[in-house]
Design a protein around this motif. Structure first.
Motif, mmCIF file in Angstrom:
data_model
loop_
_atom_site.group_PDB
_atom_site.id
_atom_site.type_symbol
_atom_site.label_atom_id
_atom_site.label_comp_id
_atom_site.label_asym_id
_atom_site.label_seq_id
_atom_site.Cartn_x
_atom_site.Cartn_y
_atom_site.Cartn_z
ATOM 1 N N VAL A 10 -3.628 10.535 0.012
ATOM 2 C CA VAL A 10 -3.042 10.312 -1.405
ATOM 3 C C VAL A 10 -3.397 9.127 -1.745
ATOM 4 N N GLU A 24 0.853 -1.192 0.090
ATOM 5 C CA GLU A 24 0.057 0.082 -0.086
ATOM 6 C C GLU A 24 0.836 1.142 -0.161
ATOM 7 N N ALA A 25 0.500 2.179 -0.650
ATOM 8 C CA ALA A 25 0.912 3.564 -0.423
ATOM 9 C C ALA A 25 0.598 4.099 0.685
ATOM 10 N N ASP A 26 1.321 4.730 1.570
ATOM 11 C CA ASP A 26 0.760 5.119 2.833
ATOM 12 C C ASP A 26 0.716 6.681 3.109
ATOM 13 N N ALA A 27 0.902 7.341 2.073
ATOM 14 C CA ALA A 27 0.658 8.770 2.423
ATOM 15 C C ALA A 27 -0.718 9.048 2.722
ATOM 16 N N ARG A 34 5.434 11.404 -3.425
ATOM 17 C CA ARG A 34 4.766 11.169 -2.288
ATOM 18 C C ARG A 34 5.526 9.722 -1.532
ATOM 19 N N SER A 35 5.178 9.627 -0.156
ATOM 20 C CA SER A 35 5.976 8.848 0.326
ATOM 21 C C SER A 35 5.206 7.345 0.113
ATOM 22 N N VAL A 36 6.024 6.212 -0.075
ATOM 23 C CA VAL A 36 5.664 4.983 -0.302
ATOM 24 C C VAL A 36 6.157 4.086 0.711
ATOM 25 N N HIS A 55 10.647 3.785 4.163
ATOM 26 C CA HIS A 55 9.883 4.583 3.391
ATOM 27 C C HIS A 55 10.523 5.453 2.228
#
Lengths: 146, 243
Positions: free
Chosen positions: A76, A70-73, B50-52, B44
């Motif tokens: 977003v 998963e993208a964790d931002a 954006r942060s992934v 991260h």
């Protein structure tokens, strides 16, 4: 004049000489051959590279678009977020479950705990165009209200 | 009392499913969590602004399916590649790549390059990667696209070329600075990690050999041979680029 006369006389005894048009190409022949060789080799290199690119283009068609984890931002959405305006009428249940498992491991764990009837309901809602955020909420709701 | 417990359960489950990553991570980081390494549960990475979070898939029953689960592909052209694409090029694994992502990529001294063609890149990539196809990096050193790529990597074109003294020392073998060529100064050039589809993919090896032809220092090039296939086999996070 004398030499010209001798020349004419001598000329009769000699074998047939090549005509001027053949004589002019002779010295150029090696250059022509080299040029031909160069372009042949270059062409084979270019076609080899082009062939590899064609194979890559054909091979990539076999690949499904996929994300793991998963993208964790917060706030977003992942780059490939679902478009809620598009119904997933052609999606199979297996594909839906794979997608859920790949992107939302926690929700997938809850989904697995649901009875079959509830799972089918969740899938039907997805097929009708619900986005994954709504689907995840529905899963939680079904789990708590079993 | 039962209703109160029910409400409490709802709140707790909602928090679990939709909570901020740090809270969810604290719950996960206990028994049964599958970390990246013994001292690194996850990392991260910034990808497209954006942060992934890069982590392993946490489902122990998860099995890789699809294209990257295949064991054989047509050879040629998709043949097993040697451990190193060129002499002196270091090949790295996932652990080294995690360190690179946390250190070199983060401080700007490194670049992670997905050397596949754009159609491959669009299917999904390793977080932190930029897409520079091998077809650009295997062009001639004087090609404008290659020049643009080298400049992007931090190389500086030498307007005047080497001086007489430098040439002499080099010819005599008394000076051998790998960062200097006749045309380029690679002193400030970044460390590059190049990768492609995996051990059967020739795209990043071609890109590496192209960079070497342009004079890029081999000490600044790393090859992640495992590529997308191994990355996915270990259940590591991938992202689909923005269209």
């Amino acid at each position: 004049m004398r030499s010209g006369f001798v020349y004419r006389h001598f000329d009769l005894a000699l074998p047939h000489r090549p005509t001027p048009k053949y004589r002019s190409i002779g010295p150029l022949l090696p250059s022509v051959l080299l040029t031909f060789l160069f372009f042949s080799l270059a062409g084979s290199v270019w076609s080899a590279e082009g062939g590899y690119l064609s194979e890559l283009a054909a091979e990539v068609e076999k690949v499904e678009e996929q994300t793991l984890g998963e993208a964790d931002a917060p706030g977003v959405a992942p780059a490939s977020a679902d478009d809620p305006s598009k119904a997933n009428t052609d999606a199979s249940r297996e594909a839906f479950e794979l997608k859920l498992r790949d992107r939302y491991m926690g929700s997938y764990g809850f989904y697995k705990r649901l009875p079959e009837r509830s799972r089918q309901e969740v899938f039907e809602e997805y097929r009708q165009g619900a986005d994954m955020k709504q689907i995840r909420k529905k899963i939680i709701s079904r789990l708590l209200n079993r | 009392m039962t209703r109160y417990m029910g409400h409490l359960a709802k709140v707790m489950l909602s928090v679990l499913a939709f909570s901020t990553p740090s809270f969810a991570d604290e719950l996960k980081l206990g028994q049964g969590y599958f970390p990246l390494t013994t001292d690194k549960p996850y990392i991260h990475v910034i990808h497209e602004g954006r942060s992934v979070k890069v982590q392993r898939v946490q489902d122990p029953d998860y099995q890789l399916r699809g294209y990257f689960a295949k064991t054989v592909r047509k050879c040629p052209p998709f043949c097993l590649q040697p451990m190193s694409p060129a002499p002196g090029i270091q090949t790295i694994g996932e652990v080294e790549l995690f360190d690179f992502l946390e250190r070199d990529l983060r401080d700007g001294s490194g670049l992670l390059i997905d050397a596949r063609t754009p159609s491959w890149f669009s299917k999904g990539t390793i977080p932190g990667s930029i897409n520079i196809p091998f077809s650009r990096l295997s062009k001639a050193p004087e090609d404008p696209e290659m020049i643009e790529a080298l400049e992007r990597f931090g190389a500086v074109e030498r307007a005047e070329g080497p001086g007489f003294g430098e040439k002499l020392l080099r010819d005599w073998g008394l000076e051998d600075d790998p960062n200097l060529t006749d045309d380029w100064d690679f002193t400030e050039a970044r460390k590059l990690v190049l990768w492609c589809n995996g051990p059967e993919c020739g795209q990043s090896p071609r890109a590496i050999r192209g960079l070497l032809s342009a004079g890029y220092p081999r000490e600044k090039i790393l090859y992640y041979r495992g590529g997308m296939q191994m990355w996915q086999l270990w259940g590591l996070t991938t992202v689909v680029p923005e269209q």
